[in-house]
Design a protein around this motif. Structure first.
Motif, short mmCIF file in Angstrom:
data_model
loop_
_atom_site.label_atom_id
_atom_site.label_comp_id
_atom_site.label_asym_id
_atom_site.label_seq_id
_atom_site.Cartn_x
_atom_site.Cartn_y
_atom_site.Cartn_z
N ARG A 92 0.86 -1.19 0.00
CA ARG A 92 0.00 0.00 0.00
C ARG A 92 0.89 1.23 0.00
NH1 ARG A 92 -5.41 0.63 2.24
NH2 ARG A 92 -5.19 -1.56 2.73
N ALA A 93 0.69 2.13 -0.97
CA ALA A 93 1.51 3.33 -1.07
C ALA A 93 0.85 4.49 -0.32
CB ALA A 93 1.74 3.69 -2.53
N TRP A 94 -0.39 4.84 -0.68
CA TRP A 94 -1.10 5.91 0.01
C TRP A 94 -2.58 5.82 -0.27
CZ3 TRP A 94 2.09 6.84 -4.18
CH2 TRP A 94 1.49 7.35 -5.31
N THR A 95 -3.37 6.52 0.55
CA THR A 95 -4.82 6.54 0.40
C THR A 95 -5.28 7.99 0.41
OG1 THR A 95 -5.03 4.43 1.53
CG2 THR A 95 -7.01 5.76 1.39
N ALA A 98 4.22 -1.88 -11.22
CA ALA A 98 3.00 -1.17 -11.56
C ALA A 98 2.52 -0.35 -10.38
CB ALA A 98 1.92 -2.16 -12.00
N LEU A 99 1.81 0.71 -10.70
CA LEU A 99 1.13 1.52 -9.70
C LEU A 99 -0.36 1.39 -10.00
CD1 LEU A 99 1.48 3.53 -7.34
CD2 LEU A 99 1.42 5.34 -9.03
N ALA A 100 -1.10 0.81 -9.07
CA ALA A 100 -2.52 0.55 -9.28
C ALA A 100 -3.34 1.37 -8.30
CB ALA A 100 -2.81 -0.93 -9.09
N LEU A 116 -2.86 -9.33 -11.55
CA LEU A 116 -2.93 -8.39 -10.43
C LEU A 116 -4.24 -8.43 -9.67
CD1 LEU A 116 -1.28 -5.23 -12.00
CD2 LEU A 116 -0.21 -7.00 -10.62
N GLU A 117 -5.28 -8.95 -10.29
CA GLU A 117 -6.61 -8.88 -9.69
C GLU A 117 -6.69 -9.52 -8.30
OE1 GLU A 117 -11.20 -10.00 -10.86
OE2 GLU A 117 -9.59 -10.52 -12.22
N GLU A 118 -6.25 -10.75 -8.17
CA GLU A 118 -6.36 -11.44 -6.88
C GLU A 118 -5.46 -10.86 -5.80
OE1 GLU A 118 -5.73 -15.87 -5.05
OE2 GLU A 118 -6.37 -15.70 -7.12
N PRO A 119 -4.14 -10.61 -6.08
CA PRO A 119 -3.30 -10.02 -5.03
C PRO A 119 -3.78 -8.65 -4.56
CG PRO A 119 -1.94 -10.92 -6.77
CD PRO A 119 -3.35 -11.00 -7.25
N LEU A 120 -4.29 -7.85 -5.49
CA LEU A 120 -4.81 -6.54 -5.08
C LEU A 120 -6.07 -6.70 -4.23
CD1 LEU A 120 -4.28 -4.33 -8.23
CD2 LEU A 120 -3.24 -4.04 -5.99
N ALA A 121 -6.92 -7.66 -4.59
CA ALA A 121 -8.14 -7.88 -3.79
C ALA A 121 -7.77 -8.31 -2.37
CB ALA A 121 -9.01 -8.93 -4.45
N GLU A 122 -6.72 -9.14 -2.23
CA GLU A 122 -6.29 -9.58 -0.90
C GLU A 122 -5.69 -8.43 -0.10
OE1 GLU A 122 -3.61 -12.83 -1.50
OE2 GLU A 122 -5.17 -14.14 -2.28
N GLN A 156 -12.01 10.51 -1.13
CA GLN A 156 -12.68 11.12 -2.27
C GLN A 156 -14.18 11.08 -2.00
OE1 GLN A 156 -11.74 9.18 -5.93
NE2 GLN A 156 -13.15 10.39 -7.13
N GLY A 157 -14.75 12.20 -1.60
CA GLY A 157 -16.16 12.23 -1.23
C GLY A 157 -16.41 11.32 -0.04
N SER A 158 -17.33 10.37 -0.20
CA SER A 158 -17.62 9.44 0.89
C SER A 158 -16.75 8.19 0.82
CB SER A 158 -19.10 9.03 0.86
OG SER A 158 -19.36 8.35 -0.35
N GLY A 159 -15.99 8.03 -0.26
CA GLY A 159 -15.14 6.85 -0.42
C GLY A 159 -13.67 7.22 -0.32
N ALA A 160 -12.84 6.33 -0.83
CA ALA A 160 -11.40 6.55 -0.81
C ALA A 160 -10.78 5.85 -2.01
CB ALA A 160 -10.79 6.04 0.48
N VAL A 161 -9.64 6.36 -2.45
CA VAL A 161 -8.85 5.74 -3.50
C VAL A 161 -7.51 5.37 -2.88
CG1 VAL A 161 -7.78 6.03 -5.76
CG2 VAL A 161 -9.96 7.13 -5.29
N THR A 162 -7.12 4.12 -3.03
CA THR A 162 -5.86 3.64 -2.47
C THR A 162 -4.94 3.22 -3.60
OG1 THR A 162 -7.04 2.83 -0.54
CG2 THR A 162 -4.83 1.99 -0.88
N TRP A 163 -3.70 3.69 -3.53
CA TRP A 163 -2.70 3.31 -4.53
C TRP A 163 -1.82 2.22 -3.95
CZ3 TRP A 163 -4.82 8.08 -4.74
CH2 TRP A 163 -5.14 8.58 -6.00
N PHE A 164 -1.48 1.26 -4.79
CA PHE A 164 -0.62 0.15 -4.41
C PHE A 164 0.56 0.06 -5.37
CE2 PHE A 164 -4.72 -1.01 -2.73
CZ PHE A 164 -4.42 -1.56 -1.50
#
Length: 150
Positions: A5-8, A33-35, A65-71, A11-19
């Motif tokens: 996890r890089a940073w969060t 990659a930066l996701a 990337l789908e599964e590791p990011l979901a975990e 955004q409004g009521s939610g959040a965007v997290t970069w990995f």
């Protein structure tokens, strides 16, 4: 593969997290990659590969990337919910905890590492609390006395 996890950003009521995601292959190839992960899904912001990636490789990359990011994703706390303080590993109290402190301490000594730092990492406590736990383990006889008594 490693996902960190890089940073969060809220955004409004939610959040965007970069990995930051790193893939290393047996043949020496690697991909970084930066996701960005939000409630809307996953977006790849930056991808670097050595050697370079073809369009077909990029399509497969999303599947990898789908599964590791979901975990790695933990939903952000709900609005109004109390923010979690710092996460600390679960550590037993009492005699069992002091026995484990002594085990970590001795294992670090055998590796030639700093035993106090090893106890700090294992317990999640700061230096003072870890030194107190080490002292308690000494008092119970799980570790040798610090100084020889005369």
């Amino acid at each position: 593969m490693s996902v960190r996890r890089a940073w969060t950003v809220r955004q409004g009521s939610g959040a965007v997290t970069w990995f930051e995601v790193r893939l290393a292959f047996a043949d020496g190839a690697r991909v970084e990659a930066l996701a960005a992960v939000s409630e809307g899904g996953v977006c790849l912001e930056d991808v670097r590969g050595r050697p370079g990636l073809s369009l077909d490789d990029l399509a497969v990359l999303a599947e990898w990337l789908e599964e590791p990011l979901a975990e790695a994703c933990v939903p952000p706390p709900a609005p109004g919910a109390p923010a979690a303080r710092r996460a600390r590993p679960q550590w037993p109290r009492g005699t069992e905890g002091r026995r484990l402190v002594a085990r970590e301490y001795r294992a670090a000594q055998e590796r030639g590492a700093d035993p106090v730092l090893a106890v700090m990492r294992a317990t999640g406590h700061g230096r003072r609390a870890s030194l107190r736990l080490i002292g308690q383990a000494r008092d119970e006889g799980f570790l040798a006395p610090r100084r020889a008594r005369r």
